[in-house]
Design a protein around this motif. Structure first.
Motif, PDB file in Angstrom:
ATOM      1  N   THR A  95       0.810  -1.220   0.000  1.00  0.00           N
ATOM      2  CA  THR A  95       0.000   0.000   0.000  1.00  0.00           C
ATOM      3  C   THR A  95       0.846   1.273   0.000  1.00  0.00           C
ATOM      4  N   LEU A  96       2.165   1.144   0.100  1.00  0.00           N
ATOM      5  CA  LEU A  96       3.037   2.322   0.199  1.00  0.00           C
ATOM      6  C   LEU A  96       3.367   2.938  -1.149  1.00  0.00           C
ATOM      7  N   ARG A  97       3.515   4.250  -1.138  1.00  0.00           N
ATOM      8  CA  ARG A  97       4.059   4.972  -2.288  1.00  0.00           C
ATOM      9  C   ARG A  97       5.393   5.538  -1.823  1.00  0.00           C
ATOM     10  N   ALA A  98       6.440   5.185  -2.537  1.00  0.00           N
ATOM     11  CA  ALA A  98       7.766   5.691  -2.176  1.00  0.00           C
ATOM     12  C   ALA A  98       8.593   5.853  -3.448  1.00  0.00           C
ATOM     13  N   SER A  99       9.455   6.875  -3.463  1.00  0.00           N
ATOM     14  CA  SER A  99      10.255   7.150  -4.659  1.00  0.00           C
ATOM     15  C   SER A  99      11.529   6.311  -4.699  1.00  0.00           C
ATOM     16  N   SER A 100      11.881   5.681  -3.576  1.00  0.00           N
ATOM     17  CA  SER A 100      13.090   4.842  -3.560  1.00  0.00           C
ATOM     18  C   SER A 100      12.934   3.717  -2.542  1.00  0.00           C
ATOM     19  N   ASP A 101      13.805   2.719  -2.655  1.00  0.00           N
ATOM     20  CA  ASP A 101      13.809   1.629  -1.675  1.00  0.00           C
ATOM     21  C   ASP A 101      14.118   2.169  -0.283  1.00  0.00           C
ATOM     22  N   TYR A 102      15.009   3.153  -0.219  1.00  0.00           N
ATOM     23  CA  TYR A 102      15.396   3.749   1.054  1.00  0.00           C
ATOM     24  C   TYR A 102      14.169   4.361   1.741  1.00  0.00           C
ATOM     25  N   GLU A 103      13.384   5.138   0.983  1.00  0.00           N
ATOM     26  CA  GLU A 103      12.189   5.769   1.535  1.00  0.00           C
ATOM     27  C   GLU A 103      11.158   4.712   1.942  1.00  0.00           C
ATOM     28  N   ARG A 104      10.982   3.706   1.099  1.00  0.00           N
ATOM     29  CA  ARG A 104      10.031   2.622   1.373  1.00  0.00           C
ATOM     30  C   ARG A 104      10.414   1.886   2.654  1.00  0.00           C
ATOM     31  N   ASN A 105      11.695   1.530   2.772  1.00  0.00           N
ATOM     32  CA  ASN A 105      12.151   0.820   3.973  1.00  0.00           C
ATOM     33  C   ASN A 105      12.009   1.681   5.223  1.00  0.00           C
ATOM     34  N   GLY A 106      12.251   2.982   5.082  1.00  0.00           N
ATOM     35  CA  GLY A 106      12.079   3.892   6.218  1.00  0.00           C
ATOM     36  C   GLY A 106      10.640   3.889   6.704  1.00  0.00           C
TER      37      GLY A 106
END
Length: 157
Positions: A118-129
């Motif tokens: 369900t997440l929207r993130a521009s990078s893996d780093y942001e998603r993992n955070g």
């Protein structure tokens, strides 16, 4: 509200405790609302404990099991809730130790996988955070969150 006697308060509290598990602090609040003073509360609580209507260890085990299974809380959040209820740390630790490690890890992994979808993130780093913050908010331990994120990296895409 009309004044109730100590015996009536005991009977009401015993009936209340018969329906579900409650801790001493929950019942003390109830007795306070019913107008019982501190010595009366202590007498009623002692009698409820002697007659096994209230048992802190039993309450801890039920609380931990329910919050984990139904609310999917981690150990940290459960321990905090038990502390807020005024329960002994030793009682909480013993109940938390009864959680099955594999089931605990699997639950966190499933929560993280569902959240990742369900997440929207521009990078893996942001998603993992975002996933780490989510896991911490649920009361899971940081090392376990990191382990779940790195071991199953391909499952979160």
């Amino acid at each position: 509200m009309k004044e109730i006697t100590v015996q009536e308060a005991f009977n009401k509290a015993a009936a209340y405790c018969s329906g579900a598990e409650y801790c001493t602090s929950d019942i003390r609040k109830k007795l306070e609302r019913w107008g019982m003073d501190a010595p009366q509360q202590d007498d009623i609580l002692n009698r409820l404990q002697q007659e096994r209507f209230i048992n802190e260890d039993r309450f801890c085990r039920c609380f931990v099991r329910d919050k984990f299974r139904y609310n999917q809380w981690g150990r940290i959040k459960i321990a905090q809730a038990l502390r807020q209820k005024g329960l002994a740390d030793s009682c909480a630790r013993a109940a938390l130790a009864e959680l099955d490690e594999k089931e605990y890890t699997d639950t966190l992994r499933k929560l993280l996988q569902a959240k990742a979808r369900t997440l929207r993130a521009s990078s893996d780093y942001e998603r993992n955070g975002k996933l780490v913050r989510f896991g911490l908010g649920r009361g899971f331990e940081m090392p376990l969150i990191m382990k779940c994120l790195h071991v199953d990296e391909e499952d979160f895409g």
